[in-house]
Design a protein around this motif. Structure first.
Motif, PDB file in Angstrom:
ATOM      1  N   PRO A 129       0.813  -1.224   0.000  1.00  0.00           N
ATOM      2  CA  PRO A 129       0.000   0.000   0.000  1.00  0.00           C
ATOM      3  C   PRO A 129       0.841   1.266   0.000  1.00  0.00           C
ATOM      4  CG  PRO A 129      -0.028  -1.067   2.157  1.00  0.00           C
ATOM      5  CD  PRO A 129       0.603  -2.036   1.210  1.00  0.00           C
ATOM      6  N   ASP A 130       2.030   1.211   0.613  1.00  0.00           N
ATOM      7  CA  ASP A 130       2.882   2.402   0.620  1.00  0.00           C
ATOM      8  C   ASP A 130       3.336   2.750  -0.795  1.00  0.00           C
ATOM      9  OD1 ASP A 130       4.262   0.008   0.617  1.00  0.00           O
ATOM     10  OD2 ASP A 130       5.982   0.786   1.710  1.00  0.00           O
ATOM     11  N   LEU A 131       3.645   1.723  -1.598  1.00  0.00           N
ATOM     12  CA  LEU A 131       4.042   1.981  -2.981  1.00  0.00           C
ATOM     13  C   LEU A 131       2.870   2.495  -3.809  1.00  0.00           C
ATOM     14  CD1 LEU A 131       6.346  -1.087  -3.720  1.00  0.00           C
ATOM     15  CD2 LEU A 131       6.989   1.213  -2.995  1.00  0.00           C
ATOM     16  N   ILE A 132       1.678   2.031  -3.490  1.00  0.00           N
ATOM     17  CA  ILE A 132       0.492   2.519  -4.191  1.00  0.00           C
ATOM     18  C   ILE A 132       0.273   3.993  -3.888  1.00  0.00           C
ATOM     19  CG2 ILE A 132      -2.028   2.333  -4.319  1.00  0.00           C
ATOM     20  CD1 ILE A 132      -1.706  -0.670  -3.798  1.00  0.00           C
ATOM     21  N   LEU A 133       0.407   4.376  -2.635  1.00  0.00           N
ATOM     22  CA  LEU A 133       0.118   5.745  -2.216  1.00  0.00           C
ATOM     23  C   LEU A 133       1.193   6.741  -2.623  1.00  0.00           C
ATOM     24  CD1 LEU A 133      -1.242   5.173   1.412  1.00  0.00           C
ATOM     25  CD2 LEU A 133      -2.567   5.783  -0.620  1.00  0.00           C
ATOM     26  N   ASP A 134       2.439   6.302  -2.654  1.00  0.00           N
ATOM     27  CA  ASP A 134       3.552   7.238  -2.804  1.00  0.00           C
ATOM     28  C   ASP A 134       3.433   8.161  -4.019  1.00  0.00           C
ATOM     29  OD1 ASP A 134       6.260   8.121  -1.849  1.00  0.00           O
ATOM     30  OD2 ASP A 134       6.807   7.425  -3.847  1.00  0.00           O
ATOM     31  N   PRO A 135       3.095   7.670  -5.223  1.00  0.00           N
ATOM     32  CA  PRO A 135       3.009   8.599  -6.358  1.00  0.00           C
ATOM     33  C   PRO A 135       1.971   9.693  -6.150  1.00  0.00           C
ATOM     34  CG  PRO A 135       3.025   6.323  -7.109  1.00  0.00           C
ATOM     35  CD  PRO A 135       2.842   6.279  -5.635  1.00  0.00           C
ATOM     36  N   TYR A 136       0.851   9.353  -5.506  1.00  0.00           N
ATOM     37  CA  TYR A 136      -0.220  10.322  -5.305  1.00  0.00           C
ATOM     38  C   TYR A 136       0.163  11.338  -4.217  1.00  0.00           C
ATOM     39  CZ  TYR A 136      -2.538   6.648  -7.885  1.00  0.00           C
ATOM     40  OH  TYR A 136      -2.850   5.703  -8.833  1.00  0.00           O
ATOM     41  N   LEU A 137       0.816  10.869  -3.161  1.00  0.00           N
ATOM     42  CA  LEU A 137       1.248  11.791  -2.102  1.00  0.00           C
ATOM     43  C   LEU A 137       2.362  12.706  -2.608  1.00  0.00           C
ATOM     44  CD1 LEU A 137       1.175   9.440   1.023  1.00  0.00           C
ATOM     45  CD2 LEU A 137      -0.600  10.961   0.132  1.00  0.00           C
ATOM     46  N   THR A 138       3.164  12.209  -3.534  1.00  0.00           N
ATOM     47  CA  THR A 138       4.174  13.065  -4.165  1.00  0.00           C
ATOM     48  C   THR A 138       3.503  14.215  -4.909  1.00  0.00           C
ATOM     49  OG1 THR A 138       5.726  11.237  -4.391  1.00  0.00           O
ATOM     50  CG2 THR A 138       6.071  13.131  -5.834  1.00  0.00           C
ATOM     51  N   LYS A 139       2.373  13.935  -5.576  1.00  0.00           N
ATOM     52  CA  LYS A 139       1.629  14.986  -6.269  1.00  0.00           C
ATOM     53  C   LYS A 139       1.066  16.006  -5.279  1.00  0.00           C
ATOM     54  CE  LYS A 139       2.342  12.680 -10.027  1.00  0.00           C
ATOM     55  NZ  LYS A 139       3.441  13.088 -10.915  1.00  0.00           N
ATOM     56  N   MET A 184      -7.091  16.883  -3.222  1.00  0.00           N
ATOM     57  CA  MET A 184      -6.448  15.641  -3.632  1.00  0.00           C
ATOM     58  C   MET A 184      -6.236  14.713  -2.440  1.00  0.00           C
ATOM     59  SD  MET A 184      -3.130  15.215  -6.085  1.00  0.00           S
ATOM     60  CE  MET A 184      -2.755  13.641  -6.838  1.00  0.00           C
ATOM     61  N   ILE A 185      -5.782  15.248  -1.295  1.00  0.00           N
ATOM     62  CA  ILE A 185      -5.549  14.380  -0.137  1.00  0.00           C
ATOM     63  C   ILE A 185      -6.867  13.808   0.365  1.00  0.00           C
ATOM     64  CG2 ILE A 185      -5.687  16.156   1.668  1.00  0.00           C
ATOM     65  CD1 ILE A 185      -3.217  13.200   1.541  1.00  0.00           C
ATOM     66  N   THR A 186      -7.942  14.583   0.249  1.00  0.00           N
ATOM     67  CA  THR A 186      -9.265  14.078   0.641  1.00  0.00           C
ATOM     68  C   THR A 186      -9.663  12.896  -0.231  1.00  0.00           C
ATOM     69  OG1 THR A 186      -9.961  16.256   1.408  1.00  0.00           O
ATOM     70  CG2 THR A 186     -11.691  14.676   0.884  1.00  0.00           C
ATOM     71  N   VAL A 237      -0.849  19.048   4.798  1.00  0.00           N
ATOM     72  CA  VAL A 237      -1.849  19.863   4.092  1.00  0.00           C
ATOM     73  C   VAL A 237      -2.594  20.762   5.083  1.00  0.00           C
ATOM     74  CG1 VAL A 237      -4.012  19.779   2.785  1.00  0.00           C
ATOM     75  CG2 VAL A 237      -2.128  18.246   2.186  1.00  0.00           C
ATOM     76  N   LEU A 238      -3.015  20.198   6.195  1.00  0.00           N
ATOM     77  CA  LEU A 238      -3.760  20.970   7.192  1.00  0.00           C
ATOM     78  C   LEU A 238      -2.924  22.122   7.743  1.00  0.00           C
ATOM     79  CD1 LEU A 238      -5.461  18.019   9.100  1.00  0.00           C
ATOM     80  CD2 LEU A 238      -6.526  19.577   7.448  1.00  0.00           C
ATOM     81  N   LEU A 239      -1.659  21.869   8.020  1.00  0.00           N
ATOM     82  CA  LEU A 239      -0.792  22.905   8.586  1.00  0.00           C
ATOM     83  C   LEU A 239      -0.387  23.941   7.542  1.00  0.00           C
ATOM     84  CD1 LEU A 239       1.464  20.651  10.848  1.00  0.00           C
ATOM     85  CD2 LEU A 239      -0.213  22.346  11.622  1.00  0.00           C
TER      86      LEU A 239
END
Length: 596
Positions: free
Chosen positions: A193-203, A219-221, A260-262
């Motif tokens: 799951p970390d590899l799945i998420l990483d490209p999107y969190l990079t964006k 996007m994070i939502t 994002v929140l901060l």
């Protein structure tokens, strides 16, 4: 190897594990490879496997050989898989089976925009998979880094992101869907799951970098919603098997959400709304780091004091720091860096124990003296010394960089020692500081025990090599990597020492043994024959029917050495003995008879 035509079986072996190469050789000999097409430097093929559908293989070639390769099988145990091995063997041995077609760049070169549009629409109509691939490429094209095309809220397709995450999760767990239908050695329940998420969190962070906080929030939502949806829909046994990995991925997701929140200047009403949203998410995920970020904001008294330089043992915390304190500190530091608040950044980094980050920021603002002094006094890891020294070189401070590097080499910790030593060796050589270069070269070899570091030390040592060599060889003997030992012994023409490594059954890698045999077969044929026979006999004597093909490969190599020395009658006598001994093993006998 400089061109594809020079690619050899030995080159392929170097890219694969012993097991993958042997299985790939069997797949090749069993003619399971089909539809081999070469388009310029790009090769595609299909390989029949144990699944219902063949696996798709793609290989990119360049002047050095194989630039990249991929396969749709789930193999991830290191090196290329057996399917890629089988295709490569076909590529070099059965060129008549390879269909040559123009490179894609050539086909597209003269097409107009309307032509390209028709091609894409026609391709998309061929299947959902092609359509999804086109959508993803367009989405990422629009979301290029700021140096190319700025990311904006208008360029983010949130629905596409949700679909892509869903598809990624289902593909990652697809291997479990096969469970019970057929056997394959790659079956398993592991997910990433970390590899799945990483490209999107990079964006998300790329959006924050260009100060499009609203787009980052949207996007994070979407990412959190999609992640929760896929995780909660997983079979319970898959989730339980990967629970530690999911905990790490959730923390990574929470860190991005906190950042994002901060990054927002939230009003009390907005804080309330976000708190409600995070609380709803926490029914399925533990997002305590995001909740803490909302509660503390930037006005939390210990945080304010730390950023002002009032540093205590508790750092930026009133009581004991939570487990996610480091991740939250990293998020805050990235925000301070974007905002150019360097003094607050340095103070918070020092308060939170991020000494290296504080030093690197001092270098960015030109406070070289303090940065160098702190690096020499406080850095505990060679890895961190390497990072600081690299930046000093970029700033033109070569002498200071080598001071920090030399200090790092003296540290007892091993993290990053090899990389620092090699870097220092090369930098010192370039600046003609031979003593430091030799010291670093020896440190690199002591930490790695690799052949390249051995020969690099030899090259720098010059006249001192005869004095250094005995200790270097002693270190080699104490190492655990047979391949490195073989490299050194063959380099030094220590053939006996190289042979002694393999006097135990199955000791060392197959590739390393074959290299030794290549070096000594002319003078020590009996030893070479015995090594190959021994490996084959271990398999046959154990009755490992699934590995009989491997045994036949080893015996074929022994036969070739008999033939090299004009001793085929001896080979025939040995083969007859083996056939007599194992004559009841019906799966083995045909393989042995083929060796006549």
């Amino acid at each position: 190897m400089t061109t594809q035509t020079e690619l050899t079986e030995r080159d392929i072996m170097a890219l694969a594990s012993d097991a993958s190469f042997t299985r790939g050789m069997k797949y090749y000999r069993d003619e399971l490879v089909s539809h081999v097409v070469r388009r310029g430097n790009f090769v595609t093929a299909r390989v029949a496997g144990s699944g219902y559908e063949p696996y798709d293989v793609a290989i990119t070639l360049d002047e050095s050989g194989i630039a990249d390769s991929s396969c749709t099988c789930p193999y991830d145990w290191g090196g290329i898989c057996k399917h890629i091995v089988a295709v490569l063997l076909t590529l070099i041995n059965d060129k008549k089976e390879v269909v040559e077609k123009p490179a894609l760049e050539t086909l597209l070169a003269n097409l107009t925009a309307d032509d390209l549009r028709r091609v894409l629409l026609g391709a998309a109509a061929q299947g959902v998979g092609i359509l999804a691939a086109i959508e993803q490429e367009i989405g990422w094209l629009k979301a290029m880094p700021a140096s190319a095309t700025p990311i904006t809220s208008a360029s983010i397709d949130l629905n596409a992101i949700h679909r892509e995450i869903r598809a990624d999760f289902r593909q990652s767990s697809a291997r479990d869907a096969h469970y019970g239908r057929y056997y394959d050695e790659y079956d398993g329940l592991e997910m990433n799951p970390d590899l799945i998420l990483d490209p999107y969190l990079t964006k998300v962070r790329a959006l924050l970098d260009v100060e499009d906080v609203a787009a980052a929030a949207a996007m994070i939502t979407t990412i959190v919603d999609a992640y929760i949806n896929e995780v909660t829909n997983l079979d319970e046994h898959i989730y339980d098997y990967n629970i530690d990995i999911f905990d790490e991925a959730t923390l990574m997701l929470g860190e991005a959400l906190a950042e994002v929140l901060l990054s927002h200047d939230l009003s009390p009403a907005e804080i309330k709304a976000w708190s409600k949203k995070v609380a709803a998410w926490e029914e399925d995920l533990l997002l305590e780091i995001a909740t803490t970020a909302l509660e503390q904001g930037w006005t939390y008294p210990p945080l304010v004091a730390a950023m002002q330089g009032h540093i205590t043992e508790r750092g930026a915390w009133e009581g004991e720091a939570p487990d996610f304190a480091n991740e939250l500190a990293q998020a805050r530091l990235r925000i301070l860096a974007r905002q150019g608040r360097t003094a607050a950044y340095i103070n918070l980094a020092e308060a939170e124990g991020e000494t290296q980050m504080a030093i690197l920021m001092r270098l960015q603002v030109g406070d070289y003296a303090t940065a160098v002094a702190d690096a020499k006094a406080y850095l505990a890891l060679p890895r961190d010394a390497h990072a600081v020294a690299t930046v000093l070189v970029e700033k033109g401070k070569i002498a200071e960089a080598l001071e920090v590097a030399a200090q790092g080499l003296a540290l007892e910790a091993r993290e990053g020692k090899v990389e620092l030593a090699r870097w220092t060796r090369d930098q010192a050589t370039a600046t003609r500081q031979r003593d430091l270069a030799l010291q670093a070269a020896q440190a690199a070899f002591t930490a790695s025990l690799t052949f390249d570091d051995y020969t690099a030390t030899q090259a720098i040592a010059g006249d001192e090599w005869s004095a250094i060599r005995p200790a270097m060889l002693q270190a080699v003997r104490g190492g655990w990597d047979t391949t490195s030992k073989v490299d050194v012994y063959l380099h030094e023409n220590m053939l006996r020492e190289a042979m002694e490594l393999f006097d135990k059954v199955n000791y060392g890698s197959d590739q390393a043994l074959m290299r030794v045999v290549d070096a000594v077969s002319a003078t020590y044929p009996d030893w070479c024959i015995r090594q190959y026979q021994k490996r084959g006999e271990v398999i046959m004597d154990a009755g490992k029917a699934q590995a009989y093909y491997n045994a036949a490969i080893w015996l074929r190599r022994a036969r070739d050495i008999y033939q090299q020395h004009n001793r085929l009658p001896e080979w025939q006598q040995y083969l007859n003995h083996i056939l007599s001994k194992h004559g009841r093993k019906y799966k083995l006998v045909p393989l042995l008879r083929d060796l006549r």
